[in-house]
Write a protein that holds these residues in place. Structure first.
Motif, short mmCIF file in Angstrom:
data_model
loop_
_atom_site.label_atom_id
_atom_site.label_comp_id
_atom_site.label_asym_id
_atom_site.label_seq_id
_atom_site.Cartn_x
_atom_site.Cartn_y
_atom_site.Cartn_z
N ASP A 63 0.86 -1.23 0.10
CA ASP A 63 0.06 -0.01 0.05
C ASP A 63 0.85 1.30 0.04
OD1 ASP A 63 -2.28 -1.61 -0.10
OD2 ASP A 63 -2.77 -1.28 2.26
N ARG A 64 1.90 1.20 0.78
CA ARG A 64 2.98 2.31 0.60
C ARG A 64 3.69 2.41 -0.50
NH1 ARG A 64 6.40 2.37 6.18
NH2 ARG A 64 6.89 4.69 5.27
N ASP A 439 8.47 13.67 -5.87
CA ASP A 439 9.80 14.01 -5.72
C ASP A 439 10.94 12.64 -6.19
OD1 ASP A 439 9.29 16.31 -4.47
OD2 ASP A 439 8.73 15.47 -2.62
N LEU A 440 10.60 12.29 -7.35
CA LEU A 440 11.67 11.05 -7.72
C LEU A 440 12.01 11.29 -8.97
CD1 LEU A 440 9.57 7.96 -6.49
CD2 LEU A 440 11.85 8.79 -5.69
N ASP A 505 15.37 5.25 -1.33
CA ASP A 505 15.17 4.60 -0.11
C ASP A 505 16.56 4.30 0.48
OD1 ASP A 505 12.69 5.40 0.07
OD2 ASP A 505 11.86 3.59 -0.68
N GLY A 506 17.65 4.23 -0.45
CA GLY A 506 19.03 3.79 -0.04
C GLY A 506 19.58 2.69 -0.82
N GLY A 507 18.77 2.26 -1.48
CA GLY A 507 19.20 0.97 -2.41
C GLY A 507 20.16 1.36 -3.62
N ALA A 508 20.82 0.00 -3.80
CA ALA A 508 22.13 0.23 -4.98
C ALA A 508 21.44 -0.89 -6.01
CB ALA A 508 23.27 -0.02 -4.57
N PHE A 509 21.52 -0.36 -7.26
CA PHE A 509 21.35 -1.41 -8.40
C PHE A 509 22.59 -1.50 -9.13
CE2 PHE A 509 20.51 -1.98 -12.91
CZ PHE A 509 19.19 -2.93 -12.84
N ASP A 710 10.66 5.57 2.11
CA ASP A 710 10.86 6.90 2.68
C ASP A 710 9.41 7.47 2.99
OD1 ASP A 710 12.52 9.27 3.24
OD2 ASP A 710 10.95 10.00 1.78
N ALA A 711 9.21 7.90 4.18
CA ALA A 711 7.81 8.19 4.55
C ALA A 711 7.48 9.78 3.85
CB ALA A 711 7.77 8.70 6.08
#
Length: 718
Positions: A63-64, A439-440, A505-509, A710-711
């Motif tokens: 849902d988020r 904001d992305l 959210d801090g991930g790496a690809f 991220d909230a």
């Protein structure tokens, strides 16, 4: 460490019916073969597995995440530009639309006139019917007509519809009908022509018909029965001329027509082998370039046949001869004049214009563009950003203008125009995918790197890595490693809008250029096929180990992902190195490598993998076949499998059987299988289906890697 998950729900029960075959003196058990079939029992099992996915995935997390993907899907997409006699054809998917429209313009930056709008088709307004989509189009040489491929449910078996292109004076405000634009008429319909596609259809020089390669359908097991047919508008579909029947399951014909002379050329290619070229003259096929293992492509322009080949040049070179000499047949590569010798960069494509050539090369898996005279003389390089991919190149046959698609990990896809007679500033951006949601947008702090890791047999394997430098991460970064490794498909920089939330959210690809691809030409491909296929999996493992050793991530935060042949790679590295991965995503995969040749297009892939009925190939296939290497004493990471009921390439039984075996015979998990209906291997998915898929797959990844959305970004998306 990853977050603590709720206790795993028990998967649905799967009955075990062992079938034992003796293959080359070895007894091979297959306890879930019944899942290869169709019928009520399989349908009930698939429904239960889908329900298990919904029960297991975190609803609050989904849902988020969903609002972010709903926003990210609502951006425009722009397809390649095709120029025909002053008309500029392209596909455009507008924000909010499920499917791309086919449009035509009277100038590169002119107003769109709609030719086809699949969003207006009745089937796409009825939720009870499978969606219909336009998968490809081919305009005639004079731009007066266009052939489009239409599929229902994404099954890659196409109807061919022939449409008229209205006069430019047709008022754009007037109404179209039936999903076609104003003034567009459906001239002919050729139903159920199998796997015919844009690469296997060529208009005749006069624009009054075309030659194409038709196949049987998947339902009757005839996808690899091929015919070359000639269709004339004046005669209708009932009077098609059969030019050739072709029943070699390992070879696929392609057709091309010289729009100046009308010469029809036919190529016969193994899926991963050499190419033989013939011309159709006086009702017969005349050999031109045959008796060769070289992979060769040919295009005609203004009396010249341009021949791109890896004959004598593992990274390809460009040759040329006259069309008249090509027509004569029995041509040798040595007779052709060399325009561009092989070099460090691999020649990907060449677009000719009256006085210039635009050449696309790849070096270390990213793109270079250069402008040349028709004799090959280098004039200038086109300025491109670092670590980018040119995704397609086209040119105006009659003027010094060309077009190309450009993208990168930090660069949304764009369409650019190029004046080949101009200087370094003779370039314009015609369209670009605008990412400005929740904001992305592309972050300014996005780091893009290319690393080289050591793998087996001394190979240095490129790995692209991208992450947000300023994203707050406490400890190792959650990291998703993607790869493919097969069929000459190269992994190059690409923009993934749906990975933007993960990066935020801090991930790496990371993306690994595993052997089996074409990043360094045919030697790189051959190093990851047949008996050398294990190198592909070694490269995935080497990349994962290097990412952990660098401190970017660790084994508790590293996931691996791939689809189709890449799904085979994922299945192999999960069964070979289950300790290396915190999770795996495995889409439309091959996993039973002892029976893959018995379904759909599988027999044609034996040139890449080897044939299970060959004793030598059987040994190395059995050694890595994921389905046959599940160890009951091993603990495996969570795996999210996806497949499609209408997949006409890779049979869904691969994912079904592997899921059943892991659920019932292995420790670890959870092992989940999502089966989509009304879609296939990846063609024609509506936006709503894309959102569902992205939400589920990323929710699985977030949960297994311990990522918290991220909230602020989530709230902005509500």
């Amino acid at each position: 460490m990853p977050r603590e998950s709720a206790p795993a729900r028990s998967p649905p029960e799967t009955r075990r019916e062992v079938v034992t075959e003796t293959l080359h003196g070895v007894d091979v058990d297959d306890p879930y073969r019944w899942l290869e079939g169709d019928g009520e029992a399989v349908d009930e099992w698939v429904d239960a597995q889908n329900a298990h996915v919904d029960e297991t995935l975190d609803d609050a997390l989904r849902d988020r995440l969903r609002p972010r993907f709903e926003d990210l899907v609502e951006v425009a997409d722009y397809g390649p530009v095709a120029v025909r006699e002053g008309r500029y054809f392209a596909t455009v998917r507008e924000p909010g639309a499920d499917h791309a429209r086919l449009v035509v313009r009277d100038a590169p930056d002119g107003d769109d006139r709609v030719l086809v709008d699949p969003n207006a088709w009745a089937a796409n307004r009825d939720e009870e019917r499978p969606p219909r989509s336009m998968a490809w189009y081919v305009p005639s040489h004079d731009g007066e007509r266009v052939a489009v491929g239409v599929t229902e449910g994404g099954d890659e078996n196409y109807d061919v519809r022939v449409l008229s292109v209205p006069d430019p004076t047709q008022s754009p405000e007037s109404e179209g009908s039936g999903g076609y634009g104003p003034g567009v008429e459906e001239v002919a319909v050729l139903p159920e022509r199998g796997r015919v596609n844009a690469g296997s259809l060529a208009w005749t020089a006069d624009g009054e018909g075309f030659v194409y390669v038709a196949t049987g359908g998947a339902a009757d097991g005839a996808q690899m029965d091929k015919e070359i047919r000639r269709f004339r508008l004046a005669d209708g579909p009932e009077a098609e001329e059969l030019l050739l029947e072709h029943d070699d399951q390992h070879v696929w014909p392609r057709v091309t027509v010289d729009p100046d002379s009308g010469l029809l050329a036919v190529a016969f290619s193994e899926m991963v082998g050499g190419t033989e070229w013939y011309v159709h003259v006086d009702g017969d096929l005349r050999p031109v370039l045959t008796d060769t293992d070289a992979e060769t492509s040919v295009q005609f322009h203004d009396g010249t046949a341009f021949v791109s080949t890896d004959h004598g040049a593992p990274r390809r070179r460009l040759l040329a001869c006259s069309v008249d000499r090509f027509r004569e047949g029995d041509l040798s590569f040595e007779e052709c004049r060399e325009l561009l010798p092989g070099g460090e960069g691999i020649i990907q494509s060449v677009a000719p214009t009256p006085e210039r050539l635009l050449v696309h090369r790849q070096r270390d898996a990213h793109s270079r563009l250069s402008v040349h005279d028709r004799d090959g003389t280098h004039l200038r390089d086109v300025s491109l950003p670092s670590y980018c991919s040119v995704t397609w190149v086209s040119a105006n046959r009659d003027a010094p203008e060309a077009f190309f698609g450009l993208t990168g990990f930090d660069r949304p896809p764009a369409v650019r125009a190029l004046d080949l007679d101009g200087g370094a500033d003779a370039e314009a951006e015609l369209a670009s995918t605008e990412i400005d949601s929740v904001d992305l947008s592309v972050p300014e702090d996005l780091v893009v790197e290319q690393r080289f890791v050591d793998s087996t047999d001394g190979a240095e394997v490129p790995v692209f890595v991208c992450y947000r430098e300023d994203a707050a991460v406490d400890g190792p970064r959650p990291t998703l490693l993607y790869g493919y490794g097969g069929f000459r498909n190269s992994i190059t920089p690409s923009f993934g809008r749906f990975r933007l939330p993960f990066l935020a959210d801090g991930g790496a690809f990371a993306a690994v250029c595993a052997r089996g691809g074409y990043e360094y030409g045919e030697p790189w491909h051959e190093a990851g096929m047949l008996a050398e296929k294990q190198h592909t999996f070694d490269d995935f493992v080497a990349a994962g180990e290097a990412l952990c050793a660098s401190g970017l991530t660790d084994t508790d935060h590293l996931a691996v992902a791939g689809g189709s042949n890449g799904g085979l790679s994922v299945g192999a590295v999960v069964t070979q190195r289950p300790d290396l991965w915190a999770a795996a995503q495995c889409a439309v995969p091959l996993l039973d490598m002892l029976r893959f040749h018995r379904f759909l297009l599988g027999e044609s892939w034996t040139t890449e993998y080897g044939h299970p009925e060959d004793p030598e190939a059987f040994e190395y296939l059995r050694a890595y076949s994921p389905y046959h290497n599940v160890d009951p004493d091993e603990t495996y990471p969570p795996v999210y499998f996806t497949t499609a009921a209408s997949d006409t390439r890779v049979h869904p039984s691969h994912a079904r059987k592997m899921t059943a075996r892991l659920q019932n015979e292995a420790a670890g998990g959870p092992f989940l299988l999502r089966t989509k209906s009304a879609t296939g291997h990846g063609v024609g998915k509506p936006a709503s289906m894309i959102v569902d898929e992205q939400t589920d797959s990323w929710a699985f990844c977030y949960e297994q890697l311990g990522v918290t959305p991220d909230a602020a970004a989530t709230a902005d998306g509500d």
